[in-house]
Design a protein around this motif. Structure first.
Motif, PDB file in Angstrom:
ATOM      1  N   GLN A   1       0.812  -1.218   0.000  1.00 38.72           N
ATOM      2  CA  GLN A   1       0.000   0.000   0.000  1.00 38.72           C
ATOM      3  C   GLN A   1       0.840   1.260   0.000  1.00 38.72           C
ATOM      4  OE1 GLN A   1      -1.547  -1.120   4.019  1.00 38.72           O
ATOM      5  NE2 GLN A   1      -1.488   1.093   4.385  1.00 38.72           N
ATOM      6  N   GLY A   2       2.159   1.129   0.190  1.00 37.49           N
ATOM      7  CA  GLY A   2       3.045   2.281   0.165  1.00 37.49           C
ATOM      8  C   GLY A   2       2.718   3.267   1.274  1.00 37.49           C
ATOM      9  N   SER A   3       2.960   4.539   1.006  1.00 34.59           N
ATOM     10  CA  SER A   3       2.683   5.589   1.977  1.00 34.59           C
ATOM     11  C   SER A   3       1.255   6.083   1.767  1.00 34.59           C
ATOM     12  CB  SER A   3       3.689   6.740   1.810  1.00 34.59           C
ATOM     13  OG  SER A   3       3.440   7.748   2.768  1.00 34.59           O
ATOM     14  N   SER A   4       0.315   5.275   2.216  1.00 37.00           N
ATOM     15  CA  SER A   4      -1.107   5.611   2.099  1.00 37.00           C
ATOM     16  C   SER A   4      -1.864   4.857   3.169  1.00 37.00           C
ATOM     17  CB  SER A   4      -1.651   5.235   0.715  1.00 37.00           C
ATOM     18  OG  SER A   4      -1.772   3.824   0.578  1.00 37.00           O
ATOM     19  N   GLY A   5      -2.960   5.442   3.618  1.00 36.68           N
ATOM     20  CA  GLY A   5      -3.788   4.795   4.637  1.00 36.68           C
ATOM     21  C   GLY A   5      -4.886   3.968   4.012  1.00 36.68           C
ATOM     22  N   THR A   6      -4.542   3.156   3.018  1.00 39.19           N
ATOM     23  CA  THR A   6      -5.543   2.434   2.233  1.00 39.19           C
ATOM     24  C   THR A   6      -5.574   0.945   2.530  1.00 39.19           C
ATOM     25  OG1 THR A   6      -3.915   2.273   0.443  1.00 39.19           O
ATOM     26  CG2 THR A   6      -5.496   4.082   0.316  1.00 39.19           C
ATOM     27  N   CYS A   7      -5.085   0.523   3.697  1.00 35.85           N
ATOM     28  CA  CYS A   7      -5.082  -0.895   4.047  1.00 35.85           C
ATOM     29  C   CYS A   7      -6.469  -1.502   3.955  1.00 35.85           C
ATOM     30  CB  CYS A   7      -4.514  -1.090   5.439  1.00 35.85           C
ATOM     31  SG  CYS A   7      -5.372  -0.135   6.706  1.00 35.85           S
ATOM     32  N   TRP A   8      -7.499  -0.739   4.338  1.00 33.42           N
ATOM     33  CA  TRP A   8      -8.882  -1.210   4.278  1.00 33.42           C
ATOM     34  C   TRP A   8      -9.272  -1.624   2.862  1.00 33.42           C
ATOM     35  CZ3 TRP A   8     -11.941   1.903   1.144  1.00 33.42           C
ATOM     36  CH2 TRP A   8     -11.382   3.145   0.803  1.00 33.42           C
ATOM     37  N   SER A   9      -8.778  -0.871   1.863  1.00 33.79           N
ATOM     38  CA  SER A   9      -9.084  -1.192   0.475  1.00 33.79           C
ATOM     39  C   SER A   9      -8.248  -2.364  -0.014  1.00 33.79           C
ATOM     40  CB  SER A   9      -8.852   0.038  -0.411  1.00 33.79           C
ATOM     41  OG  SER A   9      -9.281  -0.207  -1.734  1.00 33.79           O
ATOM     42  N   TYR A  10      -6.968  -2.397   0.361  1.00 31.36           N
ATOM     43  CA  TYR A  10      -6.112  -3.508  -0.037  1.00 31.36           C
ATOM     44  C   TYR A  10      -6.602  -4.822   0.553  1.00 31.36           C
ATOM     45  CZ  TYR A  10      -2.545  -0.796  -2.455  1.00 31.36           C
ATOM     46  OH  TYR A  10      -1.888  -0.011  -3.373  1.00 31.36           O
ATOM     47  N   SER A  11      -6.922  -4.824   1.834  1.00 30.18           N
ATOM     48  CA  SER A  11      -7.312  -6.078   2.485  1.00 30.18           C
ATOM     49  C   SER A  11      -8.657  -6.578   1.977  1.00 30.18           C
ATOM     50  CB  SER A  11      -7.349  -5.895   4.001  1.00 30.18           C
ATOM     51  OG  SER A  11      -8.257  -4.879   4.372  1.00 30.18           O
ATOM     52  N   THR A  12      -9.613  -5.666   1.790  1.00 32.93           N
ATOM     53  CA  THR A  12     -10.944  -6.109   1.374  1.00 32.93           C
ATOM     54  C   THR A  12     -10.978  -6.468  -0.102  1.00 32.93           C
ATOM     55  OG1 THR A  12     -11.831  -4.591   3.047  1.00 32.93           O
ATOM     56  CG2 THR A  12     -13.412  -5.628   1.586  1.00 32.93           C
ATOM     57  N   ASN A  13     -10.207  -5.780  -0.942  1.00 36.34           N
ATOM     58  CA  ASN A  13     -10.125  -6.200  -2.337  1.00 36.34           C
ATOM     59  C   ASN A  13      -9.393  -7.537  -2.462  1.00 36.34           C
ATOM     60  OD1 ASN A  13     -11.303  -4.361  -4.480  1.00 36.34           O
ATOM     61  ND2 ASN A  13     -10.287  -2.855  -3.170  1.00 36.34           N
ATOM     62  N   SER A  14      -8.376  -7.768  -1.634  1.00 36.25           N
ATOM     63  CA  SER A  14      -7.737  -9.078  -1.604  1.00 36.25           C
ATOM     64  C   SER A  14      -8.746 -10.152  -1.218  1.00 36.25           C
ATOM     65  CB  SER A  14      -6.573  -9.064  -0.606  1.00 36.25           C
ATOM     66  OG  SER A  14      -6.002 -10.348  -0.472  1.00 36.25           O
ATOM     67  N   PHE A  15      -9.572  -9.826  -0.246  1.00 41.92           N
ATOM     68  CA  PHE A  15     -10.649 -10.734   0.166  1.00 41.92           C
ATOM     69  C   PHE A  15     -11.593 -11.033  -0.994  1.00 41.92           C
ATOM     70  CE2 PHE A  15     -15.143 -10.650   1.488  1.00 41.92           C
ATOM     71  CZ  PHE A  15     -15.227 -11.856   2.176  1.00 41.92           C
ATOM     72  N   LEU A  16     -11.991 -10.004  -1.755  1.00 40.79           N
ATOM     73  CA  LEU A  16     -12.889 -10.214  -2.893  1.00 40.79           C
ATOM     74  C   LEU A  16     -12.217 -11.066  -3.971  1.00 40.79           C
ATOM     75  CD1 LEU A  16     -14.603  -6.722  -3.298  1.00 40.79           C
ATOM     76  CD2 LEU A  16     -15.485  -8.763  -2.142  1.00 40.79           C
ATOM     77  N   GLU A  17     -10.922 -10.883  -4.149  1.00 41.12           N
ATOM     78  CA  GLU A  17     -10.203 -11.709  -5.117  1.00 41.12           C
ATOM     79  C   GLU A  17     -10.220 -13.180  -4.694  1.00 41.12           C
ATOM     80  OE1 GLU A  17      -7.288  -7.932  -6.141  1.00 41.12           O
ATOM     81  OE2 GLU A  17      -6.458  -9.676  -5.083  1.00 41.12           O
ATOM     82  N   SER A  18     -10.077 -13.441  -3.399  1.00 45.26           N
ATOM     83  CA  SER A  18     -10.178 -14.817  -2.906  1.00 45.26           C
ATOM     84  C   SER A  18     -11.590 -15.353  -3.048  1.00 45.26           C
ATOM     85  CB  SER A  18      -9.726 -14.897  -1.444  1.00 45.26           C
ATOM     86  OG  SER A  18      -8.325 -14.809  -1.339  1.00 45.26           O
ATOM     87  N   GLU A  19     -12.575 -14.481  -2.910  1.00 43.17           N
ATOM     88  CA  GLU A  19     -13.951 -14.905  -3.136  1.00 43.17           C
ATOM     89  C   GLU A  19     -14.151 -15.345  -4.585  1.00 43.17           C
ATOM     90  OE1 GLU A  19     -17.306 -14.667  -0.894  1.00 43.17           O
ATOM     91  OE2 GLU A  19     -15.491 -15.749  -0.327  1.00 43.17           O
ATOM     92  N   MET A  20     -13.537 -14.653  -5.530  1.00 48.09           N
ATOM     93  CA  MET A  20     -13.624 -15.065  -6.928  1.00 48.09           C
ATOM     94  C   MET A  20     -13.019 -16.463  -7.112  1.00 48.09           C
ATOM     95  SD  MET A  20     -12.688 -11.620  -9.075  1.00 48.09           S
ATOM     96  CE  MET A  20     -13.122 -12.396 -10.645  1.00 48.09           C
ATOM     97  N   ILE A  21     -11.874 -16.707  -6.472  1.00 43.25           N
ATOM     98  CA  ILE A  21     -11.244 -18.020  -6.560  1.00 43.25           C
ATOM     99  C   ILE A  21     -12.158 -19.084  -5.969  1.00 43.25           C
ATOM    100  CG2 ILE A  21      -9.292 -19.420  -5.810  1.00 43.25           C
ATOM    101  CD1 ILE A  21      -7.627 -16.806  -5.764  1.00 43.25           C
ATOM    102  N   ARG A  22     -12.716 -18.776  -4.797  1.00 46.37           N
ATOM    103  CA  ARG A  22     -13.613 -19.748  -4.143  1.00 46.37           C
ATOM    104  C   ARG A  22     -14.812 -20.070  -5.014  1.00 46.37           C
ATOM    105  NH1 ARG A  22     -18.183 -19.620  -1.866  1.00 46.37           N
ATOM    106  NH2 ARG A  22     -18.338 -17.347  -2.007  1.00 46.37           N
ATOM    107  N   MET A  23     -15.299 -19.084  -5.764  1.00 48.66           N
ATOM    108  CA  MET A  23     -16.463 -19.272  -6.635  1.00 48.66           C
ATOM    109  C   MET A  23     -16.108 -19.953  -7.952  1.00 48.66           C
ATOM    110  SD  MET A  23     -18.008 -15.470  -5.891  1.00 48.66           S
ATOM    111  CE  MET A  23     -19.287 -15.510  -7.151  1.00 48.66           C
ATOM    112  N   GLY A  24     -14.841 -20.306  -8.126  1.00 47.56           N
ATOM    113  CA  GLY A  24     -14.437 -20.988  -9.346  1.00 47.56           C
ATOM    114  C   GLY A  24     -14.139 -20.062 -10.505  1.00 47.56           C
TER     115      GLY A  24
END
Length: 395
Positions: free
Chosen positions: A57-80
């Motif tokens: 995330q570099g020098s930004s307070g965007t962890c909430w976006s990085y973590s939740t988008n990573s979560f959504l990417e895993s949801e795509m994997i789980r859904m096949g």
């Protein structure tokens, strides 16, 4: 979420934490080293769910976006589905626009900064769709990683000028000026982009490629001063949208996470990470029985020299930490698995967004006691929640 400053005078002087303070704390966490740590902890992954590559995330307070988008990417994997690396900065950009509108409507009586909550990602996905990271990097001014200090200062300056209402009546131009400044730093959102040879806009891409239903996701917290299994507004500074979460008894927190992992679901996890016993360098977080001044110098120096006994976390201990500000709304991460140490003790396998810079190449191992103690909130698929808890809540 964004990392809190360990320098309390900064917290008193500013309603939100500066990026400089965030960077200082991240660097201190990265350098919190015990030479024998990796040799003294022996982890065996029991559950290791699929997830995309570690980001920074570099020098930004965007962890909430990085973590939740990573979560959504895993949801795509789980859904096949074939996972797409989603643009975290597109989500953040959309949230900054909504946050600005909210700030003006509230006459400036809410916090600013670039922090947020997991539900912000779901809400932005619902309203604005999604964009592949390849089509919206947010790096529009020559850097290779995020560097949001100047942008954050400019956004704040514009919004504070607007709410002073110097004309005696707000003009219709302030939002255009505000979004124009954001786009100057992050780039304009592409009206159309091509993915696998087909043209999409953000909404059609979310519907046809990502294919996630935002109604399938639920967020939880745990506080003693609200009824259990009902919603309450999470009163933390970065909850600028005043989002509500369901309240769980303390033991249900880890029961829900365990159930999710055992059934193939990952979890977005938001927590306080400023404690000395959260070590990014060592890739371990736990709750020692003795803390702060109660620890001897030797105990502090050997904190990560292998597994240690932990404090028994009760609802009262957890609530006290919220009330006295030792637990604050710091950081969002992604729980992707379960592991055991050499003594058979369970830890969650957690993916972070500070790059592959620690002993475990961007991941860390977190005890259940730490999760029960320092969690602020977490988000997951409704179907990952145990049936008995779903029935108590009513979904």
């Amino acid at each position: 979420m964004k990392i809190k400053s360990i320098v309390m005078i900064l917290a008193a002087a500013m309603p939100v934490m500066s990026l400089h303070a965030q960077d200082n704390l991240v660097n201190s966490l990265k350098n919190n080293k015990s030479d024998s740590s990796k040799q003294s902890f022996h982890f065996t992954n029991v559950i290791d769910l699929a997830n995309t590559s570690v980001k920074n995330q570099g020098s930004s307070g965007t962890c909430w976006s990085y973590s939740t988008n990573s979560f959504l990417e895993s949801e795509m994997i789980r859904m096949g589905k074939q996972p797409v690396e989603l643009s975290e900065i597109y989500t953040a950009r959309c949230a900054y626009v909504e946050k600005g509108i909210n700030y003006v409507r509230m006459h400036g009586a809410v916090s600013l900064g670039d922090g947020g909550e997991p539900h912000d990602v779901i809400n932005m996905y619902r309203k604005y769709g999604a964009v592949p990271k390849a089509d919206y990097s947010g790096l529009n001014y020559g850097t290779t990683t995020n560097k949001f200090g100047e942008l954050s200062a400019i956004m704040e300056s514009i919004l504070k000028a607007v709410v002073t209402n110097p004309n005696g009546e707000l003009t219709p131009n302030w939002l255009q000026a505000y979004t124009g400044a954001i786009d100057a730093y992050l780039g304009k959102v592409p009206a159309l982009f091509t993915y696998n040879g087909k043209a999409y806009n953000p909404q059609t891409f979310a519907q046809q490629v990502v294919g996630i239903n935002p109604d399938d996701y639920v967020e939880f917290g745990s506080e003693t001063d609200h009824p259990y299994y009902q919603k309450f507004v999470l009163l933390v500074p970065d909850n600028w949208a005043f989002g509500s979460v369901y309240n769980l008894p303390l033991n249900d927190v880890t029961d829900v996470i365990d159930n999710a992992l055992k059934n193939g679901y990952t979890v977005e996890w938001s927590a306080d990470v400023s404690e000395k016993y959260f070590s990014w360098k060592n890739g371990v977080a736990y709750v020692p029985q003795k803390q702060g001044d109660a620890m001897t110098e030797e105990e502090r120096n050997t904190m990560f020299d292998g597994p240690k006994p932990e404090l028994d976390i009760t609802p009262e201990i957890r609530e006290k930490a919220f009330d006295n500000y030792t637990t604050t709304d710091d950081h969002g991460m992604h729980i992707v698995g379960l592991a055991k140490d050499q003594n058979g003790k369970e830890y969650y396998l957690v993916k972070n967004s500070w790059g592959p810079s620690n002993d475990y190449k961007g991941y860390l191992y977190v005890t259940k006691a730490y999760v029960r103690y320092k969690t602020t909130n977490f988000l997951l698929n409704k179907n990952a929640v145990p049936k008995a808890i779903r029935e108590k809540i009513g979904f």
